[in-house]
Design a protein around this motif. Structure first.
Motif, PDB file in Angstrom:
ATOM      1  N   TRP A   1      -4.863  -1.952   5.597  1.00  0.00           N
ATOM      2  CA  TRP A   1      -5.127  -1.035   6.705  1.00  0.00           C
ATOM      3  C   TRP A   1      -5.151  -1.936   7.952  1.00  0.00           C
ATOM      4  O   TRP A   1      -4.725  -1.288   9.186  1.00  0.00           O
ATOM      5  CB  TRP A   1      -6.431  -0.258   6.578  1.00  0.00           C
ATOM      6  CG  TRP A   1      -6.215   0.968   6.027  1.00  0.00           C
ATOM      7  CD1 TRP A   1      -6.934   1.222   4.855  1.00  0.00           C
ATOM      8  CD2 TRP A   1      -5.246   2.277   6.253  1.00  0.00           C
ATOM      9  NE1 TRP A   1      -6.229   2.652   4.174  1.00  0.00           N
ATOM     10  CE2 TRP A   1      -5.528   3.187   5.387  1.00  0.00           C
ATOM     11  CE3 TRP A   1      -4.941   2.420   7.611  1.00  0.00           C
ATOM     12  CZ2 TRP A   1      -4.922   4.421   5.585  1.00  0.00           C
ATOM     13  CZ3 TRP A   1      -4.194   3.496   7.770  1.00  0.00           C
ATOM     14  CH2 TRP A   1      -4.136   4.543   6.899  1.00  0.00           C
TER      15      TRP A   1
ATOM     16  N   GLU B   1      -5.427   9.828   4.927  1.00  0.00           N
ATOM     17  CA  GLU B   1      -4.866   8.571   5.095  1.00  0.00           C
ATOM     18  C   GLU B   1      -4.079   8.714   6.265  1.00  0.00           C
ATOM     19  O   GLU B   1      -4.030   7.920   7.507  1.00  0.00           O
ATOM     20  CB  GLU B   1      -4.028   7.757   4.276  1.00  0.00           C
ATOM     21  CG  GLU B   1      -5.080   7.434   2.908  1.00  0.00           C
ATOM     22  CD  GLU B   1      -4.273   6.901   1.722  1.00  0.00           C
ATOM     23  OE1 GLU B   1      -5.158   6.483   0.980  1.00  0.00           O
ATOM     24  OE2 GLU B   1      -3.182   7.302   1.415  1.00  0.00           O
TER      25      GLU B   1
ATOM     26  N   ARG C   1       1.807   4.043  -3.153  1.00  0.00           N
ATOM     27  CA  ARG C   1       1.605   5.570  -2.855  1.00  0.00           C
ATOM     28  C   ARG C   1       3.122   6.334  -3.176  1.00  0.00           C
ATOM     29  O   ARG C   1       2.993   7.167  -3.939  1.00  0.00           O
ATOM     30  CB  ARG C   1       1.159   5.852  -1.468  1.00  0.00           C
ATOM     31  CG  ARG C   1      -0.339   5.589  -1.196  1.00  0.00           C
ATOM     32  CD  ARG C   1      -1.148   6.865  -1.526  1.00  0.00           C
ATOM     33  NE  ARG C   1      -2.385   6.832  -1.275  1.00  0.00           N
ATOM     34  CZ  ARG C   1      -3.326   6.194  -2.418  1.00  0.00           C
ATOM     35  NH1 ARG C   1      -2.836   6.005  -3.512  1.00  0.00           N
ATOM     36  NH2 ARG C   1      -4.570   6.219  -2.082  1.00  0.00           N
TER      37      ARG C   1
ATOM     38  N   GLU D   1      -8.549  -0.338  -3.792  1.00  0.00           N
ATOM     39  CA  GLU D   1      -9.285  -0.125  -2.977  1.00  0.00           C
ATOM     40  C   GLU D   1     -10.655  -1.204  -2.805  1.00  0.00           C
ATOM     41  O   GLU D   1     -10.752  -1.927  -3.882  1.00  0.00           O
ATOM     42  CB  GLU D   1     -10.345   1.162  -3.407  1.00  0.00           C
ATOM     43  CG  GLU D   1      -9.605   2.363  -3.009  1.00  0.00           C
ATOM     44  CD  GLU D   1     -10.418   3.710  -3.143  1.00  0.00           C
ATOM     45  OE1 GLU D   1     -11.218   3.790  -2.507  1.00  0.00           O
ATOM     46  OE2 GLU D   1      -9.714   4.521  -3.974  1.00  0.00           O
ATOM     47  N   GLY D   2     -11.006  -1.519  -1.480  1.00  0.00           N
ATOM     48  CA  GLY D   2     -11.972  -2.763  -1.482  1.00  0.00           C
ATOM     49  C   GLY D   2     -11.201  -3.606  -0.613  1.00  0.00           C
ATOM     50  O   GLY D   2     -10.489  -3.093   0.471  1.00  0.00           O
TER      51      GLY D   2
ATOM     52  N   SER E   1      -2.732  -2.420  -4.215  1.00  0.00           N
ATOM     53  CA  SER E   1      -3.460  -2.386  -3.157  1.00  0.00           C
ATOM     54  C   SER E   1      -4.729  -1.530  -3.697  1.00  0.00           C
ATOM     55  O   SER E   1      -5.103  -0.630  -3.380  1.00  0.00           O
ATOM     56  CB  SER E   1      -2.829  -1.201  -2.125  1.00  0.00           C
ATOM     57  OG  SER E   1      -3.519  -1.222  -1.133  1.00  0.00           O
TER      58      SER E   1
ATOM     59  N   PHE F   1       0.920  -1.129  -0.123  1.00  0.00           N
ATOM     60  CA  PHE F   1       0.053  -0.013   0.038  1.00  0.00           C
ATOM     61  C   PHE F   1       0.927   1.199  -0.074  1.00  0.00           C
ATOM     62  O   PHE F   1       0.637   1.977  -0.973  1.00  0.00           O
ATOM     63  CB  PHE F   1      -0.953  -0.168   1.144  1.00  0.00           C
ATOM     64  CG  PHE F   1      -1.891   1.147   1.580  1.00  0.00           C
ATOM     65  CD1 PHE F   1      -2.160   1.972   0.384  1.00  0.00           C
ATOM     66  CD2 PHE F   1      -2.124   1.590   2.653  1.00  0.00           C
ATOM     67  CE1 PHE F   1      -2.882   3.283   0.527  1.00  0.00           C
ATOM     68  CE2 PHE F   1      -2.769   2.807   3.022  1.00  0.00           C
ATOM     69  CZ  PHE F   1      -3.105   3.694   1.943  1.00  0.00           C
TER      70      PHE F   1
ATOM     71  N   ARG G   1      -7.393  -3.257   0.268  1.00  0.00           N
ATOM     72  CA  ARG G   1      -6.825  -1.999   0.967  1.00  0.00           C
ATOM     73  C   ARG G   1      -7.230  -2.176   2.286  1.00  0.00           C
ATOM     74  O   ARG G   1      -6.410  -1.977   3.227  1.00  0.00           O
ATOM     75  CB  ARG G   1      -7.505  -0.957   0.137  1.00  0.00           C
ATOM     76  CG  ARG G   1      -7.192   0.452   0.964  1.00  0.00           C
ATOM     77  CD  ARG G   1      -5.884   0.941   0.696  1.00  0.00           C
ATOM     78  NE  ARG G   1      -5.430   1.039  -0.583  1.00  0.00           N
ATOM     79  CZ  ARG G   1      -5.921   1.994  -1.445  1.00  0.00           C
ATOM     80  NH1 ARG G   1      -6.239   3.194  -0.841  1.00  0.00           N
ATOM     81  NH2 ARG G   1      -5.378   2.158  -2.760  1.00  0.00           N
ATOM     82  N   ASP G   2      -8.533  -2.699   2.698  1.00  0.00           N
ATOM     83  CA  ASP G   2      -8.882  -2.629   3.800  1.00  0.00           C
ATOM     84  C   ASP G   2      -8.131  -3.803   4.604  1.00  0.00           C
ATOM     85  O   ASP G   2      -7.824  -3.547   5.799  1.00  0.00           O
ATOM     86  CB  ASP G   2     -10.535  -3.452   3.862  1.00  0.00           C
ATOM     87  CG  ASP G   2     -11.475  -2.370   3.492  1.00  0.00           C
ATOM     88  OD1 ASP G   2     -11.077  -1.245   3.112  1.00  0.00           O
ATOM     89  OD2 ASP G   2     -12.539  -2.963   3.005  1.00  0.00           O
TER      90      ASP G   2
END
Lengths: 244, 244
Positions: free
Chosen positions: B169, B218, B130, B161-162, B159, B126, B165-166
């Motif tokens: 995190w 973030e 970035r 989203e969805g 990474s 992730f 990514r969760d």
């Protein structure tokens, strides 16, 4: 001083003790020169016996609760402590002479323990399989059943000879290569140089466990790594901690 | 004293620096009050430039060699040092005032670094994704190509989203929950209580990296964990290490 009581799990081995986590408490008690007696509890008896004396269960990573040993009872203060880390903290606070967390090293040593375990855990099924062979019958049955549920595989498949066992050995050897790198960072017998700490007791307890549960020729393999460093370190820890 | 030279990788960010490993060296130099200049090297230029000045490549885990930054040149001694850990050791040995490995803590701090990384590594794709967005064009292209080879997946799949990514995190949050446990073991602002060490610089560098490469909202998420502990710790490290 009234002797403390350490609750431990017996085995068929000479001297009976074998569990790495309980050996940590044993070593701390020995290092601090505290008198203690052992009450042996077979695995299926831990929950009922601990409820009986009022010890609290341990919290597992998933939030569930489980009765585990070591538990330490200190009749001098009335304390009843569950879990090897909490026992180490309790003993350090209550009996600060001969410190095991000198120079504010407790947070570092906590992280150190995490690092040690994360390296060897992927191969743990091999010594766990061996441990299932040295327990008394009732404990062995309980141990095998719970570990099979934990790892979702039959005990006979934990570490079969061949590629799986070889991979376990490779993981264990890599772990000890890394431990060696850590030890090489400072000059002296111990991880922090000239003074033993709970970090050495932690590694010493894992070595003691491996020596006790593995076959002699398997332990010899570990002893031969790094010019005999690990056999010598275990002997040093045992000497310093007056192994009973 | 002639200023030392730190070789660093530029970015499009204000202040340019971003890499966690290079930030470690930056913080150590700052903490020890050593004057230094930065030579900026785009990623594809690192190997040729390092060969040119005679710096040695880094050894990767698989035994392969690769030219990496940070590299530190010290014109006062003629030393040319590759790798953040070796730079920390070199600076501690050569400029022992304001120690970063006090009380023989080097082995423990080495293991601490391993523990920190092993917890956050499973989510590294992730912040790496970035980071690919804040580099200058030539570096970005090189970074994306090499990281796609390293992780065997397209950058757009690093990474998404969805659920992925969760999960990243969740891993990062669990890692910081554990770091928090380590910090809670001793009383005081720093991991070893009242005195900063390379352990705090290590964590501070990871925080700096996350703050720099993640989007503001973030980073805010991380700042809000544990009553603002991590934003405050980064500010403390930056202050103590006179961030340039």
């Amino acid at each position: 001083m009234i002797p403390l009581i350490l609750y431990d799990i017996p085995s068929k081995l000479d001297g009976t003790y074998w569990s790495d986590n309980i050996t940590k408490s044993r070593f701390v008690l020995g290092y601090k020169g505290l008198p203690f007696q052992v009450e042996w509890v077979e695995l299926p008896d831990i929950a009922p016996r601990m409820k009986e004396i009022g010890a609290r269960p341990n919290k597992l990573a998933d939030g569930e609760e489980m009765y585990t040993l070591p538990v330490l009872s200190d009749p001098n203060t009335g304390a009843l402590v569950t879990d090897s880390w909490e026992i180490a903290e309790y003993l350090e606070k209550t009996y600060p002479e001969k410190p095991i967390f000198s120079n504010k090293s407790k947070g570092l040593i906590y992280a150190f323990g995490n690092a040690v375990i994360s390296l060897i855990l992927p191969a743990a099924k091999f010594p766990i399989f061996r441990a299932s062979q040295i327990l008394n019958e009732r404990s062995a049955e309980y141990y095998i059943t719970t570990r099979q549920v934990m790892f979702k595989v039959k005990i006979s498949e934990f570490s079969p000879e061949g590629p799986t066992r070889d991979e376990h050995w490779a993981i264990i050897e890599r772990a000890f290569n890394t431990y060696k790198e850590w030890y090489d960072e400072e000059v002296g017998k111990w991880l922090m140089g000239d003074v033993i700490s709970y970090a050495d007791i932690f590694i010493g307890s894992i070595l003691s466990w491996l020596k006790r549960v593995l076959h002699d020729n398997e332990w010899e393999k570990i002893v031969n790594w790094h010019d005999g460093k690990w056999g010598k370190l275990l002997a040093d820890v045992e000497k310093e901690c007056k192994k009973v």
